[in-house]
Design a protein around this motif. Structure first.
Motif, PDB file in Angstrom:
ATOM      1  N   ARG A 166       0.855  -1.197   0.000  1.00 21.14           N
ATOM      2  CA  ARG A 166       0.000   0.000   0.000  1.00 21.14           C
ATOM      3  C   ARG A 166       0.891   1.247   0.000  1.00 21.14           C
ATOM      4  O   ARG A 166       1.467   1.618   1.028  1.00 21.14           O
ATOM      5  CB  ARG A 166      -0.934  -0.023   1.204  1.00 21.14           C
ATOM      6  CG  ARG A 166      -1.896  -1.207   1.187  1.00 21.14           C
ATOM      7  CD  ARG A 166      -2.693  -1.304   2.465  1.00 21.14           C
ATOM      8  NE  ARG A 166      -3.482  -0.098   2.713  1.00 21.14           N
ATOM      9  CZ  ARG A 166      -4.223   0.095   3.796  1.00 21.14           C
ATOM     10  NH1 ARG A 166      -4.272  -0.863   4.737  1.00 21.14           N
ATOM     11  NH2 ARG A 166      -4.922   1.191   3.960  1.00 21.14           N
ATOM     12  N   ARG A 167       0.976   1.882  -1.141  1.00 16.20           N
ATOM     13  CA  ARG A 167       1.924   2.985  -1.299  1.00 16.20           C
ATOM     14  C   ARG A 167       1.583   4.188  -0.416  1.00 16.20           C
ATOM     15  O   ARG A 167       2.484   4.832   0.123  1.00 16.20           O
ATOM     16  CB  ARG A 167       1.965   3.420  -2.770  1.00 16.20           C
ATOM     17  CG  ARG A 167       2.532   2.372  -3.707  1.00 16.20           C
ATOM     18  CD  ARG A 167       2.808   2.980  -5.060  1.00 16.20           C
ATOM     19  NE  ARG A 167       3.405   2.006  -5.966  1.00 16.20           N
ATOM     20  CZ  ARG A 167       3.931   2.318  -7.139  1.00 16.20           C
ATOM     21  NH1 ARG A 167       3.928   3.573  -7.552  1.00 16.20           N
ATOM     22  NH2 ARG A 167       4.455   1.382  -7.908  1.00 16.20           N
ATOM     23  N   THR A 168       0.310   4.482  -0.297  1.00 15.85           N
ATOM     24  CA  THR A 168      -0.078   5.627   0.537  1.00 15.85           C
ATOM     25  C   THR A 168       0.381   5.438   1.974  1.00 15.85           C
ATOM     26  O   THR A 168       0.867   6.371   2.624  1.00 15.85           O
ATOM     27  CB  THR A 168      -1.600   5.829   0.494  1.00 15.85           C
ATOM     28  OG1 THR A 168      -2.009   6.080  -0.852  1.00 15.85           O
ATOM     29  CG2 THR A 168      -2.018   7.001   1.367  1.00 15.85           C
ATOM     30  N   ARG A 169       0.228   4.218   2.471  1.00 12.39           N
ATOM     31  CA  ARG A 169       0.647   3.931   3.843  1.00 12.39           C
ATOM     32  C   ARG A 169       2.155   4.109   4.000  1.00 12.39           C
ATOM     33  O   ARG A 169       2.626   4.662   4.997  1.00 12.39           O
ATOM     34  CB  ARG A 169       0.236   2.510   4.213  1.00 12.39           C
ATOM     35  CG  ARG A 169       0.546   2.142   5.647  1.00 12.39           C
ATOM     36  CD  ARG A 169       0.208   0.689   5.917  1.00 12.39           C
ATOM     37  NE  ARG A 169       0.586   0.305   7.274  1.00 12.39           N
ATOM     38  CZ  ARG A 169       0.600  -0.934   7.709  1.00 12.39           C
ATOM     39  NH1 ARG A 169       0.244  -1.928   6.896  1.00 12.39           N
ATOM     40  NH2 ARG A 169       0.964  -1.206   8.952  1.00 12.39           N
ATOM     41  N   ASN A 175       1.911   7.422  -5.981  1.00 16.93           N
ATOM     42  CA  ASN A 175       0.916   6.354  -6.137  1.00 16.93           C
ATOM     43  C   ASN A 175       0.756   5.920  -7.593  1.00 16.93           C
ATOM     44  O   ASN A 175       0.394   4.767  -7.861  1.00 16.93           O
ATOM     45  CB  ASN A 175      -0.439   6.797  -5.597  1.00 16.93           C
ATOM     46  CG  ASN A 175      -0.527   6.675  -4.085  1.00 16.93           C
ATOM     47  OD1 ASN A 175      -0.080   5.680  -3.528  1.00 16.93           O
ATOM     48  ND2 ASN A 175      -1.088   7.665  -3.427  1.00 16.93           N
TER      49      ASN A 175
END
Length: 324
Positions: free
Chosen positions: A153-156, A320
């Motif tokens: 999960r790139r945002t995380r 993202n």
């Protein structure tokens, strides 16, 4: 929380960042020492020399003529309630005017002539390098790909890294800048200098603003490096923007151009009350205007905050969508 702890540990363990932390601490101690030395108590020789200079100045014929004229018409020189006995004290400089240095006050250290504001700017600049280094090292070593394998999960991942940079830079700035003012406070107390509650409040708010500036600077540098994926590219861009932007502002024909100067806004955020000269404001004779403007905390904070938000949004979206 676990991912944040990992990123905080990674931030702390970077050798370059550790050196930047050390540089902030050393700089704070050095500037505190310089301030203490430049405001050291006057010696007997200093006071004697000041008295001698005051006596010589008071014996000048021009001064004596002014004193004589004042005694003849004190109200014309000093106001309607003046007396002849006040002329000498008012017109002849006393020994205080020839003291070689001022005494230590937190207010003077926080002014544009003191070293408190430069320390805040330098610490913020060093945290910019820290933010660039933290993000750039992951890209240059290729570890970003491995990190995304374990946490897809790139945002995380982006948020954890951003939080680590922000918290780490804030801790460094708070220790360095707070330590600087703590040292000055202890020196002032040791010298018997009275520190008013107003001065303490101004210093406390300055420390909070300087810490916030360092946190924002590190976070913004991190966001830009996540876009360019190279430390040198981000530093080069920031250098060109800071230098080139100042040149463009000074050459701009539009009124109030200095309001958008990065340097003026940074100083306006740090200083208790910051006044700057705007060469673009041309005041005609008799017109009620001034080229000297005041930068409020709200104005500077809005400008710097807008730049930061733009960088964060672009960086997160870019991270993202772009291939790693």
């Amino acid at each position: 929380m676990r991912l944040l702890a990992v990123e905080l540990n990674r931030f702390r363990s970077r050798r370059a960042i550790a050196l930047l932390m050390l540089a902030c601490a050393v700089l704070a101690v050095v500037l505190a020492g310089v301030t203490a030395w430049n405001t050291r108590p006057l010696s007997a020789a200093d006071r004697a020399d000041a008295r001698a200079q005051a006596q010589l100045e008071g014996q000048r014929s021009e001064i004596q003529q002014q004193v004589t004229a004042c005694r003849a018409a004190p109200r014309d020189f000093l106001g309607p309630s003046a007396t002849a006995g006040e002329c000498t004290e008012a017109l002849v400089p006393g020994p205080e005017a020839y003291f070689p240095r001022d005494s230590l006050t937190l207010r003077s250290a926080l002014s544009t002539d003191g070293l408190g504001l430069p320390l805040g700017l330098v610490v913020a600049s060093l945290m910019v390098i820290a933010g660039c280094t933290f993000a750039g090292a992951d890209w240059s070593s290729g570890s970003m790909t491995n990190q995304l394998i374990f946490v897809p999960r790139r945002t995380r991942v982006w948020l954890a890294k951003a939080a680590a940079v922000t918290l780490g830079a804030g801790a460094v700035a708070l220790v360095a800048i707070g330590g600087f003012w703590l040292i000055l406070g202890l020196i002032a107390n040791g010298r018997g200098v009275d520190v008013s509650s107003t001065e303490v409040a101004h210093v406390a708010w300055h420390v909070l603003r300087a810490t916030a500036l360092a946190m924002g600077a590190a976070l913004g540098a991190f966001a830009l490096t996540m876009i360019f994926r190279h430390t040198v590219a981000t530093l080069a861009l920031l250098f060109v923007y800071s230098i080139g932007g100042e040149i463009l502002v000074n050459l701009s024909p539009f009124d109030g151009a200095a309001r958008w100067s990065l340097g003026n806004n940074a100083m306006g955020w740090l200083a208790t009350q910051y006044r700057y000269f705007d060469a673009s404001i041309d005041c005609a004779p008799g017109e009620r205007c001034s080229s000297t403007q005041t930068m409020t905390h709200l104005e500077s904070g809005t400008f710097l905050g807008a730049l930061l938000v733009i960088a964060l949004v672009v960086s997160l979206v870019w991270f993202n969508r772009r291939d790693v």
